[in-house]
Design an enzyme around this catalytic site. Structure first.
Site, PDB file in Angstrom:
ATOM      1  N   ASP A   9      -3.841  10.981  -6.795  1.00  0.00           N
ATOM      2  CA  ASP A   9      -3.383  12.069  -5.934  1.00  0.00           C
ATOM      3  C   ASP A   9      -3.839  13.373  -6.590  1.00  0.00           C
ATOM      4  OD1 ASP A   9      -1.632  12.459  -8.026  1.00  0.00           O
ATOM      5  OD2 ASP A   9       0.206  12.267  -6.846  1.00  0.00           O
ATOM      6  N   THR A  68       3.037  11.041 -12.925  1.00  0.00           N
ATOM      7  CA  THR A  68       3.664  10.225 -13.969  1.00  0.00           C
ATOM      8  C   THR A  68       3.073   8.817 -14.048  1.00  0.00           C
ATOM      9  OG1 THR A  68       5.290   9.445 -12.382  1.00  0.00           O
ATOM     10  CG2 THR A  68       5.897  11.379 -13.719  1.00  0.00           C
ATOM     11  N   HIS A  99      -1.847 -10.390 -22.255  1.00  0.00           N
ATOM     12  CA  HIS A  99      -0.671 -11.169 -21.847  1.00  0.00           C
ATOM     13  C   HIS A  99      -0.411 -11.158 -20.343  1.00  0.00           C
ATOM     14  CE1 HIS A  99       1.556 -11.336 -26.008  1.00  0.00           C
ATOM     15  NE2 HIS A  99       0.271 -11.689 -26.086  1.00  0.00           N
TER      16      HIS A  99
HETATM   17  C1  RB5 Z   1       3.423  14.632  -7.353  1.00  0.00           C
HETATM   18  O1  RB5 Z   1       4.095  15.820  -7.584  1.00  0.00           O
HETATM   19  C2  RB5 Z   1       4.081  13.502  -8.131  1.00  0.00           C
HETATM   20  O2  RB5 Z   1       5.342  13.234  -7.612  1.00  0.00           O
HETATM   21  C3  RB5 Z   1       3.215  12.276  -8.131  1.00  0.00           C
HETATM   22  O3  RB5 Z   1       1.971  12.595  -8.645  1.00  0.00           O
HETATM   23  C4  RB5 Z   1       3.705  11.107  -8.955  1.00  0.00           C
HETATM   24  O4  RB5 Z   1       4.047  11.514 -10.246  1.00  0.00           O
HETATM   25  C5  RB5 Z   1       4.723  10.245  -8.349  1.00  0.00           C
HETATM   26  O5  RB5 Z   1       5.194   9.271  -8.955  1.00  0.00           O
END
Ligand code: RB5
Length: 152
Positions: A9, A68, A99
């Site tokens: 993204d 994340t 694994h």
């Molecule tokens: C985008 O702000 C963020 O929510 C996305 O990139 C991701 O971390 C979602 O899990």
């Protein structure tokens, strides 16, 4: 030449671009499935085409990046036959192959720096699945997956 599909993204795009350049150096073909600009997007729209390709066996491996890594890994693991591993260190990268035979690598673009991400992807791509007792465990996951989804 090894081939993989990659997508992110907006929050993972910068890391995706850097990893693409590195994959080129490693002589790995990266099929880029977006995103191609920094406008805010929804990660499921970009993660699912990659997960679908891996799920259908159209491509062996995928790499997904969001902020994340959590959203992309939740998404990817909804797809049958996908074993997506959210990785932030080299040890986990290696173990996810040895694994777990992970077929999608997920990285948090806001968590992992470019240098470490390069190390992670290199180790992930060069480490082989050990099979044996780990295959038995994966077979159990497949069995559960088939049961949950009502057959093969
Ligand atoms: C985008 O702000 C963020 O929510 C996305 O990139 C991701 O971390 C979602 O899990």
């Amino acid at each position: 030449m090894e081939r993989l599909a990659i997508a992110s993204d907006h929050a993972g795009r910068e890391l995706k671009e850097d990893l693409k350049a590195y994959l080129k150096e490693l002589d790995v073909e990266a099929v880029d499935m977006g995103v191609d600009n920094d406008k805010s997007v929804d990660y499921p729209d970009y993660g699912s085409p990659v997960a679908e390709k891996v799920s259908k066996g159209e491509i062996g491996k995928g790499v997904l990046i969001c902020g994340t890594g959590i959203g992309m890994s939740i998404l990817a693991n909804k797809f049958r036959r996908v074993r997506a591993a959210l990785v932030s260190d080299v040890y986990t990268a290696r173990m996810s192959r040895e694994h777990n035979d992970a077929n999608i690598l997920v990285i948090g673009g806001r968590i992992v720096g470019k240098g470490l991400a390069r190390e992670i992807i290199k180790v992930w791509l060069t480490t082989k699945f050990e099979g044996g007792r780990h295959q038995t465990r994966l077979d159990k996951i497949t069995e559960i997956e088939n049961k949950i989804n009502g057959g093969k």
